[in-house]
Design a protein around this motif. Structure first.
Motif, PDB file in Angstrom:
ATOM      1  N   ALA A 142      75.972  32.104 -94.786  1.00 35.12           N
ATOM      2  CA  ALA A 142      75.661  33.255 -93.939  1.00 35.12           C
ATOM      3  C   ALA A 142      76.404  33.247 -92.615  1.00 35.12           C
ATOM      4  N   ASP A 186      69.022  29.894 -86.592  1.00 32.11           N
ATOM      5  CA  ASP A 186      68.420  29.932 -87.932  1.00 32.11           C
ATOM      6  C   ASP A 186      66.957  30.320 -87.775  1.00 32.11           C
ATOM      7  N   ARG A 244      67.790  29.675 -93.367  1.00 32.97           N
ATOM      8  CA  ARG A 244      68.943  29.065 -94.042  1.00 32.97           C
ATOM      9  C   ARG A 244      68.618  27.656 -94.523  1.00 32.97           C
ATOM     10  N   TYR A 279      73.763  26.589 -96.979  1.00 39.01           N
ATOM     11  CA  TYR A 279      73.410  26.570 -95.566  1.00 39.01           C
ATOM     12  C   TYR A 279      74.442  27.279 -94.706  1.00 39.01           C
ATOM     13  N   THR A 280      75.712  27.215 -95.103  1.00 40.47           N
ATOM     14  CA  THR A 280      76.775  27.782 -94.267  1.00 40.47           C
ATOM     15  C   THR A 280      77.225  29.163 -94.705  1.00 40.47           C
TER      16      THR A 280
END
Length: 496
Positions: A278, A10, A15, A275-276
């Motif tokens: 990508a 990240d 993110r 958050y997830t």
């Protein structure tokens, strides 16, 4: 899947900031709707509008993002009105829904803004079905959408606009073409056909929750361009839904709409979605499914039977998408993969040329934007190659070649980044051998992208001088790429 969630890099905590800002913006939108005296339906509509404003708007500049955000209500409110007015006219409602699906996918030809507006239009119609909106509710729902988009904009562009400190994001243009040769046009036809199948079969499964099937078909088509990408995304959507339903049985059902724990879990779900997104579509769908379960708990209709119905409708939607991409104007994985690989290789050459010009003393040469573009293009290559490297792919030789191509492209990107770092050093000076090495890189890219000529030169041991070392490493990776990219049709990436 666990590795993607917990080990994925990240850089700059992008993110993390993206997800934290989303929780803040959506929470503000819901609070504002509550202070305005809106009902639960208004708060849900407002929360979804804020989520879409923060999630789907991806223009490369902050100014562009602000313009797109301002345009969202102009697209969403008329669609919301149509969905509410046609609520008691099933045939007209269904035909309008399919028209929204087709127009929303076709709008992607205009880049990120068209994509954002298309998604917002579709989800506005979808939420009207979710809430069974009627014309009498329109004033409240209109106000909720406007207040929520405004709240999201205040957080995104005022309270926490971290993008202002970053260079404009590179957004690769979608593959071109005219008429049915254009991928977005073919996908619009495919999505409409798949949604029509999902709508009809979904209504046979449930006369009340049929829109879940249409929604599954729609989201499977988002951010895909080929047959293989769409099939893999459909598999991941079903897998994420199954896991999300299992998690919902352990959390959402026992909570059963209690306000405080539900609000806390909703915040966790929103963070998880952003958050997830990508790194793992499966994980994102897990959080989306759990969020839907929590909202149904607030509405007082959540039950194990409803969760089983959601899984069935998701399966119908995935089947509709699969049939559409297989039999309606199919776009092969080979055609899309080849196009993205060629664009990535040309970008490698452009990065090299800019870095060499910088080392030669040019004050205007700047390879940094090209490097950002290369990262975006490599992301598209990984997405298009994903069906070939999927664990369920039954062709090991093709899978191995695809992985080899990805590894070598990553090697190219690493050498380019190293070269650009050297070029950024004010102490770096021009070496006469740089021009010859850059010319060889150009010749290698031409040979790989044109599909003709002798294989690229494989250099000897790289010299110690940093810039030349990176150029020689780049030459070596390009030379090794010749074998998998030129494999006979049907036996390698080119034949996928």
């Amino acid at each position: 899947m666990l590795k993607r969630m917990f080990v994925a890099p990240d850089p700059g905590r992008a993110r993390l900031r993206f997800a934290a800002r989303a929780v803040l913006g959506i929470a503000l939108a819901v609070v504002v709707c509550g202070l305005a005296g809106h009902s639960l339906a208004g708060a849900v509509t407002g929360g979804l509008a804020a989520l879409l404003a923060l999630f789907t708007v991806t223009d490369p500049t902050v100014r562009g993002q602000a313009v797109t955000t301002a345009l969202l209500p102009a697209v969403g409110l008329p669609v919301l009105a149509a969905a509410a007015v046609l609520h008691d006219h099933p045939v007209a409602r269904d035909l309008t829904f399919l028209a929204v699906v087709g127009a929303g996918v076709y709008a992607r030809r205009w880049g990120p803004r068209g994509h954002s507006l298309g998604v917002f239009a579709f989800m506005t119609f979808f939420v009207a079905q979710f809430l069974r909106a009627t014309p009498a509710q329109l004033p409240e729902l209109y106000t909720a959408v406007l207040l929520s988009v405004l709240s999201a904009a205040v957080v995104r562009f005022g309270v926490w606009c971290y993008e202002r400190r970053l260079p404009p994001a590179a957004v690769p243009a979608p593959p071109g073409g005219r008429g049915l040769a254009r991928v977005t046009t073919r996908q619009a036809v495919q999505a409409t056909a798949g949604a029509a199948f999902a709508l009809v079969v979904g209504q046979l499964v449930s006369g009340q929750r049929w829109y879940w099937a249409v929604g599954a078909t729609w989201w499977i088509f988002v951010n895909t361009t080929s047959r293989g990408e769409t099939l893999v995304r459909g598999f991941r959507r079903v897998l994420g839904t199954v896991i999300g339903i299992g998690l919902g049985l352990l959390t959402a059902v026992p909570v059963h709409g209690a306000p405080v724990p539900t609000a806390a879990l909703v915040a966790v779900c929103v963070f998880g979605i952003f958050y997830t997104a990508a790194v793992s579509y499966t994980w994102m769908m897990l959080w989306v499914t759990l969020l839907a379960e929590l909202l149904y708990g607030l509405l007082g209709v959540l039950s194990p039977e409803l969760l089983a119905l959601r899984l069935a409708e998701t399966g119908v939607g995935a089947l509709g998408a699969a049939l559409a991409v297989l039999f309606v104007l199919p776009v092969t994985t080979h055609a899309i993969t080849d196009a993205w690989i060629q664009r990535a290789l040309r970008c490698v050459h452009a990065c090299t040329a800019e870095a060499a010009a910088r080392l030669a003393g040019s004050a205007t040469a700047d390879p940094a934007p090209r490097v950002a573009e290369l990262e975006q293009l490599l992301g598209r290559v990984r997405l298009s190659v994903a069906p070939l490297v999927h664990p369920l792919n039954p062709m090991p030789a093709r899978k191995a070649r695809a992985r080899r191509v990805l590894t070598l492209l990553d090697d190219c990107a690493r050498e380019v980044r190293g070269l650009v770092t050297v070029a950024a050093d004010p102490e770096a000076s021009h070496d006469a051998r740089l021009a010859a090495a850059c010319w060889r890189v150009e010749a290698a890219v031409e040979a790989l992208t044109a599909g003709r000529g002798e294989p690229p030169h494989r250099p000897e041991e790289a010299p110690a001088e940093p810039a030349l070392a990176h150029l020689h490493g780049l030459e070596r990776a390009l030379a090794e790429l010749a074998e998998p990219l030129r494999a006979p049709s049907g036996s390698g990436v080119a034949g996928a």
